[in-house]
Design a protein around this motif. Sequence first.
Motif, short mmCIF file in Angstrom:
data_model
loop_
_atom_site.label_atom_id
_atom_site.label_comp_id
_atom_site.label_asym_id
_atom_site.label_seq_id
_atom_site.Cartn_x
_atom_site.Cartn_y
_atom_site.Cartn_z
N ARG A 1 0.83 -1.21 0.00
CA ARG A 1 0.00 0.00 0.00
C ARG A 1 0.87 1.26 0.00
O ARG A 1 0.57 2.23 -0.70
CB ARG A 1 -0.92 0.02 1.22
CG ARG A 1 -1.97 1.14 1.16
CD ARG A 1 -2.65 1.36 2.50
NE ARG A 1 -1.75 2.02 3.43
CZ ARG A 1 -1.86 1.95 4.76
NH1 ARG A 1 -2.82 1.24 5.32
NH2 ARG A 1 -1.01 2.59 5.54
N ARG A 2 1.97 1.24 0.74
CA ARG A 2 2.86 2.42 0.76
C ARG A 2 3.45 2.66 -0.62
O ARG A 2 3.58 3.81 -1.05
CB ARG A 2 3.95 2.24 1.81
CG ARG A 2 3.46 2.38 3.24
CD ARG A 2 4.61 2.51 4.23
NE ARG A 2 5.36 1.27 4.37
CZ ARG A 2 5.10 0.32 5.25
NH1 ARG A 2 4.05 0.44 6.07
NH2 ARG A 2 5.85 -0.77 5.34
N ARG B 1 1.01 7.02 -6.52
CA ARG B 1 -0.04 8.06 -6.64
C ARG B 1 0.57 9.44 -6.48
O ARG B 1 0.28 10.36 -7.27
CB ARG B 1 -1.10 7.81 -5.57
CG ARG B 1 -2.30 8.77 -5.62
CD ARG B 1 -3.10 8.66 -4.34
NE ARG B 1 -2.35 9.15 -3.19
CZ ARG B 1 -2.47 8.69 -1.94
NH1 ARG B 1 -3.31 7.70 -1.67
NH2 ARG B 1 -1.75 9.20 -0.98
N GLU B 2 1.43 9.62 -5.50
CA GLU B 2 2.04 10.92 -5.26
C GLU B 2 2.97 11.32 -6.41
O GLU B 2 3.13 12.52 -6.71
CB GLU B 2 2.81 10.89 -3.94
CG GLU B 2 1.89 10.83 -2.72
CD GLU B 2 2.60 10.33 -1.46
OE1 GLU B 2 3.84 10.17 -1.51
OE2 GLU B 2 1.89 10.06 -0.47
N HIS C 1 -1.18 6.65 -12.75
CA HIS C 1 -2.62 6.45 -12.85
C HIS C 1 -3.06 5.03 -12.57
O HIS C 1 -4.26 4.75 -12.55
CB HIS C 1 -3.10 6.87 -14.25
CG HIS C 1 -3.01 8.33 -14.50
ND1 HIS C 1 -3.78 8.98 -15.46
CD2 HIS C 1 -2.25 9.31 -13.92
CE1 HIS C 1 -3.48 10.27 -15.45
NE2 HIS C 1 -2.55 10.49 -14.54
N ALA C 2 -2.13 4.10 -12.36
CA ALA C 2 -2.46 2.70 -12.05
C ALA C 2 -1.20 2.04 -11.52
O ALA C 2 -0.08 2.53 -11.70
CB ALA C 2 -2.97 1.96 -13.29
N GLY D 1 -6.13 4.11 -3.45
CA GLY D 1 -7.03 4.83 -4.34
C GLY D 1 -6.70 4.74 -5.82
O GLY D 1 -7.43 5.31 -6.63
N LEU D 2 -5.63 4.05 -6.18
CA LEU D 2 -5.30 3.88 -7.60
C LEU D 2 -5.86 2.56 -8.12
O LEU D 2 -5.96 1.59 -7.37
CB LEU D 2 -3.77 3.86 -7.80
CG LEU D 2 -3.03 5.18 -7.74
CD1 LEU D 2 -1.55 4.94 -7.99
CD2 LEU D 2 -3.58 6.18 -8.74
#
Length: 298
Positions: free
Chosen positions: A92-93, A99-100, A104-105, A132-133
């Motif tokens: 997850r990290r 994401r940061e 986009h995926a 969230g991706l």
Amino acid sequence: MMTSRVKPWHGVMVATALPMNDDLSIDYDAYAGHCRWLVEGGCDGVVPNGSLGEYQTLTPEERAEVVRVAVAAVGGDRVMPGIAAYGALEARRWAEQAREAGCHAVMLLPPNAYRADERAVIGHYREAARAGLPVVAYNNPIDTKVDLTPALLARLHAEGLIVAVKEFSGDVRRAYEIAELAPGLDLLAGADDVLLELAVAGAAGWVAGYPNALPESCAALYRAATAGDLATALPLYRALHPLLRWDSKTVFVQAIKASMDLAGRRGGPCRPPRLPLAPEDEAAVRAATEKALAEGLR
């Protein structure tokens, strides 16, 4: 010419090899240029930090920088990092880092140091999805010993945890069962040497290895295969297959880097525990690569 792409995991997404200097440091400038060259050669995007990118041997700082370099080179909508990790919290990290960085995926293996049961696999993807991706699952039961069966993929998709699967089991029959059980789940060809079979079966993308050395010919193969143009695809597939099959061998990283070097690209050495190709393998890769180049494949 790039393939038409509806979603950021569609088309030819190259699992990028990571150019190394002789001292085994990463040549980030060469990597940025390599990402640009792949997109200019007809590929749709890149997948850094996969097995081909030797992610297991990178420091956390190197792994994050590889993603940032790729995004700066080709844009976040064309970068889908691998976020495989020993634990779900770490995965997850890495998704959050992607994401940061503007991706986009992301692409995620099941737990790869723990033979997880179905409950644990679902929990693993549930945790990563919290970033969230969109998550592309990566099924590689050969290496992970965890099989994302069509039924399990359907469960993950039904819960909204995955949007696609990179299928590397080698069993092309699964394409049809996946489509039946999870009709909205995108299938991505995961092994180069079954690309044509999975394209005919409806694959929406190819997470590819050999475009690292021959992007234009590989992209042309993908376009013809997914368009159903077998008159174009089949001869090209036959010509490329002596190389494509190395993507399914244990020494795939060394083989693809060797082909890159022969094609005038910067592959360089691999970090341990990978050793240079054995002489007989090096000779086979060299012969197949030189033949492909002599035939005008590029």
